[in-house]
Design an enzyme around this catalytic site. Sequence first.
Site, mmCIF file in Angstrom:
data_model
loop_
_atom_site.group_PDB
_atom_site.id
_atom_site.type_symbol
_atom_site.label_atom_id
_atom_site.label_comp_id
_atom_site.label_asym_id
_atom_site.label_seq_id
_atom_site.Cartn_x
_atom_site.Cartn_y
_atom_site.Cartn_z
ATOM 1 N N GLY A 41 1.036 -1.128 0.113
ATOM 2 C CA GLY A 41 -0.062 -0.013 0.136
ATOM 3 C C GLY A 41 0.991 1.168 0.011
ATOM 4 N N GLY A 72 1.907 3.131 2.351
ATOM 5 C CA GLY A 72 2.956 3.170 3.103
ATOM 6 C C GLY A 72 4.069 2.461 3.157
ATOM 7 N N SER A 73 3.751 1.029 2.669
ATOM 8 C CA SER A 73 4.992 -0.003 2.224
ATOM 9 C C SER A 73 5.755 0.713 0.932
ATOM 10 C CB SER A 73 4.263 -1.219 1.917
ATOM 11 O OG SER A 73 3.610 -1.840 2.961
ATOM 12 N N ASP A 112 -8.079 -0.607 1.468
ATOM 13 C CA ASP A 112 -8.702 0.855 1.597
ATOM 14 C C ASP A 112 -8.666 1.563 0.263
ATOM 15 O OD1 ASP A 112 -8.281 0.064 4.153
ATOM 16 O OD2 ASP A 112 -6.353 0.995 4.347
ATOM 17 N N ARG A 116 -35.462 -2.462 13.104
ATOM 18 C CA ARG A 116 -34.383 -1.534 13.648
ATOM 19 C C ARG A 116 -33.543 -0.727 12.567
ATOM 20 N NH1 ARG A 116 -32.458 -7.494 16.398
ATOM 21 N NH2 ARG A 116 -33.360 -6.844 18.482
ATOM 22 N N GLU A 121 -14.536 3.156 9.226
ATOM 23 C CA GLU A 121 -13.960 3.293 10.656
ATOM 24 C C GLU A 121 -13.299 4.576 10.814
ATOM 25 O OE1 GLU A 121 -10.893 0.225 10.600
ATOM 26 O OE2 GLU A 121 -9.910 1.069 8.828
ATOM 27 N N GLN A 139 -13.196 -8.617 5.668
ATOM 28 C CA GLN A 139 -13.023 -7.798 4.507
ATOM 29 C C GLN A 139 -11.593 -8.115 3.660
ATOM 30 O OE1 GLN A 139 -14.839 -3.478 5.521
ATOM 31 N NE2 GLN A 139 -14.124 -4.481 7.344
HETATM 32 O O1 F6P Z 1 -5.390 -0.759 5.670
HETATM 33 C C1 F6P Z 1 -5.707 -2.038 5.705
HETATM 34 C C2 F6P Z 1 -6.598 -1.998 6.839
HETATM 35 O O2 F6P Z 1 -7.476 -3.246 6.818
HETATM 36 C C3 F6P Z 1 -7.387 -0.968 7.191
HETATM 37 O O3 F6P Z 1 -8.436 -0.957 6.711
HETATM 38 C C4 F6P Z 1 -7.418 -1.357 8.961
HETATM 39 O O4 F6P Z 1 -7.689 0.010 9.596
HETATM 40 C C5 F6P Z 1 -6.111 -1.892 9.166
HETATM 41 O O5 F6P Z 1 -5.555 -2.272 8.020
HETATM 42 C C6 F6P Z 1 -6.257 -2.870 10.164
HETATM 43 O O6 F6P Z 1 -4.893 -3.429 10.381
HETATM 44 P P1 F6P Z 1 -4.464 -4.369 11.359
HETATM 45 O O7 F6P Z 1 -4.743 -5.801 10.519
HETATM 46 O O8 F6P Z 1 -3.145 -4.079 11.985
HETATM 47 O O9 F6P Z 1 -5.527 -4.531 12.374
#
Ligand code: F6P
Length: 361
Positions: free
Chosen positions: A116, A118-119, A142, A177, A237, A286
Amino acid sequence: MTAKRIGILTSGGDCAGLNAALRAVVHRAIRNYGWKVFGIRDGSLGLMNRPLNYVEFDLKSVGDDMLRLGGTILGTINKGDPFAYPMPDGSKKDRSQDFVDGYKELGIEALVVIGGDGSMRILNELCRKGGIPMVGIPKTIDNDVAHTDYAIGFATALNVAGEAMDRLAPTAASHHRVMILEVMGRDVGHIAINAGIAGGADVVLIPEIPYTLEGIARKISEVRAEGRNHALMVVAEGCKTETGESVTTLQSGGQARYGGIGQYLAARLAETVEAETRVTVLGHVQRGGMPAMRDRIIASAFGVYAVDLIAQGKLGRMVAWQHGQVVDVPITDVAGITRAIDPYGTLAQTARGLGTYIGEM
Ligand code: F6P
């Protein structure tokens, strides 16, 4: 002439479609160019640690089962930046030279990094330091890697979120609900807005667009006034509370991870909306499981193209999906940039056009 040797590693959080990309790289490199392909285990760790941790691939080791297999057979890490590697005593150590030395020890001539943003940034810095020719393949559920419409893993994650909506709708209706589905996505709302549109959400909250509790409550009243006894909400999230705080949980090692915004919203809505509310946090389902067809196709196209880039000597590039084509962009254009949802773009306008509450700019 000796065969060219290339390495490949997966880095950052796993997702569905990584093995399909590995398979494509190995097939293209061996079938078309007669190269040797070395899979490096556990991201950068495979080259940092001694003995080196790698496997030499042949065509048999990457059969068609790889298209169907979630996760990554190479393993991966999403912490442990080699420039500031966490040591057992709590200190941080620069271990980047270990990686560079490992690369030389293995005798490879180029590295394919599946990661991604960051990597991509960290590996690009490592490769620059070691003069290592690198090609990047974007992956992340993401879908926030700059300059590519799709990253590997997103399509599968979206299918899972969409299916969750399909399953929540009938139970929401049966019990009258409000159902809140919290999905992943870190600081962007690609999964949330796409799943919200596809799953018929009444409310979609994404980090890119501020919302008010009053706005959500108004939408739920409207739904009732239209004669429907239930409502569906999707929240990314990374959405903040109404007062701007992130909602996180502490994981082992003191790392904060997003999680809990759904429960926060349910608690706050209980104060204003007279409706039973339930929260589903989709989490890592997911990321796992069988890759969606779209991810298999994108991963395969990216893998083939990445090998061709190495063959052409076009290095320091990331493959990208733009307007239905695979193209390549400089990795430096990608590093550190997050591709977010455009609050006035097609997806946001579509959701608004359907009457979905997506917050207020
Ligand atoms: O970047 C991918 C992701 O799945 C994000 O959607 C999520 O916030 C994060 O990684 C969760 O990271 P970990 O697997 O360290 O809990």
